[in-house]
Write a protein that holds these residues in place. Structure first.
Motif, PDB file in Angstrom:
ATOM      1  N   LEU A 222       0.831  -1.191   0.000  1.00 20.68           N
ATOM      2  CA  LEU A 222       0.000   0.000   0.000  1.00 20.68           C
ATOM      3  C   LEU A 222       0.873   1.252   0.000  1.00 20.68           C
ATOM      4  N   ASP A 223       0.655   2.139  -0.960  1.00 16.27           N
ATOM      5  CA  ASP A 223       1.305   3.447  -0.996  1.00 16.27           C
ATOM      6  C   ASP A 223       0.604   4.301   0.055  1.00 16.27           C
ATOM      7  N   LEU A 224       1.321   4.699   1.105  1.00 16.59           N
ATOM      8  CA  LEU A 224       0.722   5.448   2.199  1.00 16.59           C
ATOM      9  C   LEU A 224       0.538   6.931   1.892  1.00 16.59           C
ATOM     10  N   GLN A 225       1.098   7.406   0.777  1.00 18.65           N
ATOM     11  CA  GLN A 225       0.929   8.809   0.404  1.00 18.65           C
ATOM     12  C   GLN A 225       0.587   8.952  -1.081  1.00 18.65           C
ATOM     13  N   PRO A 226      -0.545   8.378  -1.470  1.00 12.03           N
ATOM     14  CA  PRO A 226      -0.944   8.505  -2.871  1.00 12.03           C
ATOM     15  C   PRO A 226      -1.571   9.874  -3.140  1.00 12.03           C
ATOM     16  N   THR A 227      -1.778  10.179  -4.388  1.00 13.62           N
ATOM     17  CA  THR A 227      -2.630  11.298  -4.770  1.00 13.62           C
ATOM     18  C   THR A 227      -3.946  10.678  -5.218  1.00 13.62           C
ATOM     19  N   LEU A 228      -5.026  11.086  -4.569  1.00 10.80           N
ATOM     20  CA  LEU A 228      -6.357  10.537  -4.836  1.00 10.80           C
ATOM     21  C   LEU A 228      -7.275  11.700  -5.187  1.00 10.80           C
ATOM     22  N   THR A 229      -8.022  11.571  -6.273  1.00 13.67           N
ATOM     23  CA  THR A 229      -8.837  12.678  -6.746  1.00 13.67           C
ATOM     24  C   THR A 229     -10.296  12.271  -6.856  1.00 13.67           C
TER      25      THR A 229
ATOM     26  N   ILE B 121      -8.006  22.196   3.220  1.00 17.76           N
ATOM     27  CA  ILE B 121      -9.124  22.248   4.169  1.00 17.76           C
ATOM     28  C   ILE B 121      -8.994  21.235   5.299  1.00 17.76           C
ATOM     29  N   GLY B 122      -7.936  20.429   5.289  1.00 21.22           N
ATOM     30  CA  GLY B 122      -7.754  19.460   6.360  1.00 21.22           C
ATOM     31  C   GLY B 122      -6.682  18.452   6.020  1.00 21.22           C
ATOM     32  N   THR B 123      -6.688  17.383   6.791  1.00 18.26           N
ATOM     33  CA  THR B 123      -5.700  16.329   6.626  1.00 18.26           C
ATOM     34  C   THR B 123      -6.261  14.999   7.112  1.00 18.26           C
ATOM     35  N   SER B 124      -5.641  13.938   6.673  1.00 23.63           N
ATOM     36  CA  SER B 124      -5.891  12.593   7.182  1.00 23.63           C
ATOM     37  C   SER B 124      -4.608  11.812   6.941  1.00 23.63           C
ATOM     38  N   ARG B 125      -4.535  10.607   7.493  1.00 24.53           N
ATOM     39  CA  ARG B 125      -3.339   9.812   7.223  1.00 24.53           C
ATOM     40  C   ARG B 125      -3.604   8.331   7.368  1.00 24.53           C
ATOM     41  N   TYR B 126      -2.739   7.590   6.699  1.00 24.61           N
ATOM     42  CA  TYR B 126      -2.654   6.143   6.854  1.00 24.61           C
ATOM     43  C   TYR B 126      -1.545   5.865   7.864  1.00 24.61           C
ATOM     44  N   ALA B 127      -1.736   4.846   8.698  1.00 21.82           N
ATOM     45  CA  ALA B 127      -0.710   4.486   9.684  1.00 21.82           C
ATOM     46  C   ALA B 127      -0.880   3.027  10.078  1.00 21.82           C
ATOM     47  N   ARG B 128       0.102   2.543  10.799  1.00 17.29           N
ATOM     48  CA  ARG B 128       0.055   1.204  11.402  1.00 17.29           C
ATOM     49  C   ARG B 128      -0.291   0.119  10.378  1.00 17.29           C
ATOM     50  N   LEU B 129       0.380   0.170   9.247  1.00 17.12           N
ATOM     51  CA  LEU B 129       0.159  -0.803   8.177  1.00 17.12           C
ATOM     52  C   LEU B 129       0.691  -2.174   8.564  1.00 17.12           C
ATOM     53  N   VAL B 130      -0.151  -3.178   8.391  1.00 23.37           N
ATOM     54  CA  VAL B 130       0.262  -4.580   8.451  1.00 23.37           C
ATOM     55  C   VAL B 130       0.048  -5.085   7.024  1.00 23.37           C
TER      56      VAL B 130
ATOM     57  N   LEU C 152     -10.466   4.623   1.510  1.00 22.00           N
ATOM     58  CA  LEU C 152     -10.846   3.215   1.679  1.00 22.00           C
ATOM     59  C   LEU C 152     -10.666   2.434   0.383  1.00 22.00           C
ATOM     60  N   GLU C 153     -11.117   2.990  -0.725  1.00 21.55           N
ATOM     61  CA  GLU C 153     -10.969   2.283  -1.998  1.00 21.55           C
ATOM     62  C   GLU C 153      -9.499   2.037  -2.323  1.00 21.55           C
ATOM     63  N   HIS C 154      -8.662   3.018  -2.046  1.00 20.50           N
ATOM     64  CA  HIS C 154      -7.220   2.831  -2.260  1.00 20.50           C
ATOM     65  C   HIS C 154      -6.687   1.726  -1.340  1.00 20.50           C
ATOM     66  N   ALA C 155      -7.030   1.799  -0.062  1.00 24.29           N
ATOM     67  CA  ALA C 155      -6.522   0.818   0.904  1.00 24.29           C
ATOM     68  C   ALA C 155      -6.977  -0.602   0.565  1.00 24.29           C
ATOM     69  N   PHE C 156      -8.234  -0.757   0.163  1.00 26.03           N
ATOM     70  CA  PHE C 156      -8.760  -2.095  -0.095  1.00 26.03           C
ATOM     71  C   PHE C 156      -8.171  -2.751  -1.352  1.00 26.03           C
ATOM     72  N   ARG C 157      -7.354  -2.039  -2.083  1.00 26.61           N
ATOM     73  CA  ARG C 157      -6.603  -2.676  -3.164  1.00 26.61           C
ATOM     74  C   ARG C 157      -5.448  -3.500  -2.603  1.00 26.61           C
ATOM     75  N   PHE C 158      -5.110  -3.254  -1.312  1.00 28.65           N
ATOM     76  CA  PHE C 158      -3.911  -3.859  -0.723  1.00 28.65           C
ATOM     77  C   PHE C 158      -4.142  -4.574   0.604  1.00 28.65           C
ATOM     78  N   VAL C 159      -5.209  -4.233   1.342  1.00 30.19           N
ATOM     79  CA  VAL C 159      -5.451  -4.830   2.659  1.00 30.19           C
ATOM     80  C   VAL C 159      -6.891  -5.314   2.759  1.00 30.19           C
ATOM     81  N   GLU C 160      -7.136  -6.154   3.744  1.00 26.59           N
ATOM     82  CA  GLU C 160      -8.468  -6.731   3.947  1.00 26.59           C
ATOM     83  C   GLU C 160      -9.313  -5.962   4.947  1.00 26.59           C
TER      84      GLU C 160
END
Length: 177
Positions: free
Chosen positions: A3-10, A75-84, A114-122
């Motif tokens: 999983l790329d933790l810093q993608p560009t998503l549009t 307008i804000g931020t979010s992040r991915y973390a604690r990847l298994v 979520l759509e990005h993450a679910f390409r790589f994790v369950e």
């Protein structure tokens, strides 16, 4: 593939891109409203507290700037973390300016993540401070299911109780197929 933790998503309303040091002033301006933090254990509208939050975001390697597409404004931020890898990732440390609360913007941001993450994790987890009922409701609104609690170190090293929510890839696909 990991999983790329810093993608560009549009999306239609927002673009998420890797958070950079140059985003500090714009993100602090977005965070400076004390009402954003009234249910949160940290007062991130205070500059010193925000500086620590921002430094942690930069160190995390998973922080994203949330940009309103119409204006180009942060307008804000979010992040991915604690990847298994292959199993799960956490989405969190999210905030949006109050003008963007209550619906479409948070929903689209989380859908993209979520759509990005679910390409790589369950499974994707969200950990929310126990007293932050507004954020808990927002996670439930996008399909998060409460799966337990977790104690983490909170502000100034004090223990903090959190509620843990999860969304599985299977459940997400069943609703968004």
């Amino acid at each position: 593939m990991n999983l790329d933790l810093q993608p560009t998503l549009t999306g239609k309303l927002v673009e998420l891109r890797p958070l950079g040091a140059e985003d500090f002033d714009a993100l602090y301006a977005a965070a400076s409203d004390p009402l954003i933090w009234e249910q949160h254990p940290e007062r991130r509208h205070e500059r010193a507290v925000f500086e620590q939050f921002f430094a942690g975001a930069m160190e995390s390697g998973g922080a994203l700037a949330v940009i309103e597409r119409k204006t180009g404004k942060v307008i804000g931020t979010s992040r991915y973390a604690r990847l298994v890898p292959g199993e799960q990732v956490e989405i969190g440390w999210t905030f949006l300016e109050r003008a963007y609360w209550g619906g479409e913007y948070n929903g689209e941001m989380k859908r993209l993540m979520l759509e990005h993450a679910f390409r790589f994790v369950e499974r994707v987890v969200f950990t929310v401070a126990e007293k932050n009922l507004r954020s808990q409701k927002a996670v439930e609104k996008i399909g998060g299911v409460r799966v337990g609690t977790e104690r983490r170190t909170g502000p100034e090293g004090a223990p903090q109780e959190n509620v843990v929510f999860a969304i599985t890839k299977e459940a997400w696909k069943a609703v968004h197929a």
